[in-house]
Write a protein that holds these residues in place. Structure first.
Motif, PDB file in Angstrom:
ATOM      1  N   ALA A  59       0.839  -1.205   0.000  1.00 58.31           N
ATOM      2  CA  ALA A  59       0.000   0.000   0.000  1.00 58.31           C
ATOM      3  C   ALA A  59       0.872   1.253   0.000  1.00 58.31           C
ATOM      4  O   ALA A  59       0.604   2.220  -0.733  1.00 58.31           O
ATOM      5  N   THR A  63       1.066   4.139  -2.855  1.00 55.19           N
ATOM      6  CA  THR A  63       0.827   5.559  -2.539  1.00 55.19           C
ATOM      7  C   THR A  63       1.978   6.423  -3.060  1.00 55.19           C
ATOM      8  O   THR A  63       1.765   7.473  -3.661  1.00 55.19           O
ATOM      9  N   VAL A  67       0.845   8.961  -5.863  1.00 54.70           N
ATOM     10  CA  VAL A  67       0.521  10.252  -5.243  1.00 54.70           C
ATOM     11  C   VAL A  67       1.797  11.019  -4.852  1.00 54.70           C
ATOM     12  O   VAL A  67       2.064  12.110  -5.361  1.00 54.70           O
TER      13      VAL A  67
END
Lengths: 262, 180
Positions: A59, A63, A67
């Motif tokens: 995860a 990210t 992002v």
């Protein structure tokens, strides 16, 4: 710290926003793949705790990849600045920029009565920034070359003409110098006299003690600023031969004129 | 020199008001790099341990204060001793620390140490002539030696009495205005 970060990036060839973003994504992808592999192994052996830990890594990697990489890339290499700089470099040509840098290096060696190894220099050119909400175009100073000399600051930095000694020089169109006794004096003066906020000042290096800014004039128009600073106090303006400084400024202006930048 | 002919200047108000200080006509709390006095008023400018502010601007101000033919006398720690010591102590090479009277706390102050050839160059830029930069160390046979000196002697592999610790500087403002 920041200068060391960009110096390290430069050393491994990361000098543009695209390369920076790509590198971050590759690292995140590699971490994600490794974590995914170990997560599947953990599931097969029914080690749920480890599987959850590796899921966390997957995860985090996702990210960073989708992002954080974009945000960091934009902060570290603002696109608009990079575009302006690329345009300037294209019109000037790398040879001319190298020549300007070597002239700055020579100017540092020509300084008198100081430790030249502590001096850094660069050239800033006046550039228009995005229009503000009231449709007025703001002007700023774009750092054309990386610092020649001791400090490793990178090109492309933009300073508003309302800020710093170079901004003051752009407004007064005269030689400007300033000295600081210590880091506290620097911080106070940046806020009190040079238009920076406390937050902005906290991001500055506070090692400089003596600064000089000299206007690059084309006819009666200011087109840029020569900028010198050193870690030694009381160096400027006395260490400079005014005649040589003027000659250097005129030479840089000629280069900018040849490139039809002014 | 009669006290009525002496003006003392110090950046520190505390230092200026020390009881043990020599008598003077006037005590000025000011910066040696920007002296608030008219030019060419003094026959001599004297400074002891001027390393906190020894630079082009302070020498330029000293020159401005002197009448033509006036003399400058300064002392300052040598770069070879001070820089070697600071490197050994892993502290900023352009700062020094003093113990306060309480013996516990320390203050850190700027301290600009220049090699003799640079001192010559700086004085020449300021306009001085007849420049002398002399070295001074411990007297031969001295037995009470600070560890700050013996450590440097050890580092430089020299005898303690061979380490130049202080420079004394003498220079003259020329009679005629120099070409600047």
């Amino acid at each position: 710290m920041k200068a060391a970060f960009y110096k390290a990036l430069k050393a491994i060839g990361i000098t543009t926003q695209r390369r920076f973003r790509l590198s971050l994504r590759l690292v995140a992808l590699a971490v994600g793949l490794v974590a995914g592999f170990w997560m599947s192994v953990s599931i097969q052996v029914l080690d749920i705790d480890s599987a959850l830990k590796w899921l966390g890594w997957v995860a985090a990697a996702a990210t960073v990849e989708f992002v954080v990489a974009d945000v960091l890339a934009e902060v570290s290499f603002p696109y608009d600045t990079e575009r302006k700089l690329a345009l300037l470099e294209k019109r000037l040509g790398r040879t001319v920029i190298k020549t300007i840098a070597s002239r700055l290096e020579q100017a540092i060696q020509d300084l008198r009565g100081c430790d030249a190894s502590l001096v850094s220099a660069t050239v800033h050119v006046i550039t228009d920034l995005n229009a503000t909400a009231d449709q007025r175009v703001r002007y700023g100073l774009l750092q054309l070359t990386e610092y020649v000399g001791r400090e490793g600051g990178r090109k492309g930095r933009i300073t508003l003409t309302t800020q710093g000694i170079i901004g003051r020089c752009a407004r007064t169109r005269k030689l400007e110098t300033v000295d600081f006794a210590d880091a506290d004096d620097y911080r106070e003066s940046m806020v009190r006299d040079f238009g920076f906020s406390r937050e902005e000042t906290e991001r500055h290096s506070t090692l400089g003690r003596s600064y000089l800014a000299f206007p690059l004039m084309h006819s009666d128009r200011i087109v840029g600023v020569l900028y010198f600073f050193t870690r030694e106090p009381q160096v400027f303006p006395l260490a400079v031969d005014p005649r040589r400084l003027k000659e250097l400024a005129d030479e840089v202006v000629r280069y900018l004129a040849l490139a039809e930048l002014i | 020199v009669h006290p009525q002919r002496v003006v003392q200047l110090d950046y520190s108000e505390v230092m200026l008001n020390l009881k043990e200080r020599e008598p003077a006509l006037l005590k000025m709390h000011a910066d040696a790099c920007a002296i608030p006095l008219a030019a060419e008023q003094f026959g001599a400018v004297v400074g002891f341990l001027v390393d906190p502010f020894l630079g082009l601007q302070s020498l330029h101000e000293a020159f401005r204060m002197l009448v033509p033919g006036g003399r400058l006398f300064l002392t300052t720690p040598t770069a070879i001793w001070g820089t070697t010591l600071r490197r050994g102590l892993v502290i900023d090479e352009r700062a020094t620390r003093f113990k306060k009277v309480d013996g516990e706390s320390k203050v850190v102050l700027p301290s600009l140490l220049h090699p003799p050839e640079r001192i010559h160059e700086m004085l020449a830029i300021a306009g001085f002539i007849e420049v002398e930069v002399l070295d001074h160390g411990l007297a031969t046979g001295e037995t009470t030696i600070s560890p700050d000196i013996s450590a440097v002697a050890k580092e430089l592999k020299r005898d303690v009495s061979a380490i130049p610790i202080i420079h004394s500087i003498r220079a003259t403002r020329p009679q005629a205005a120099p070409e600047r």
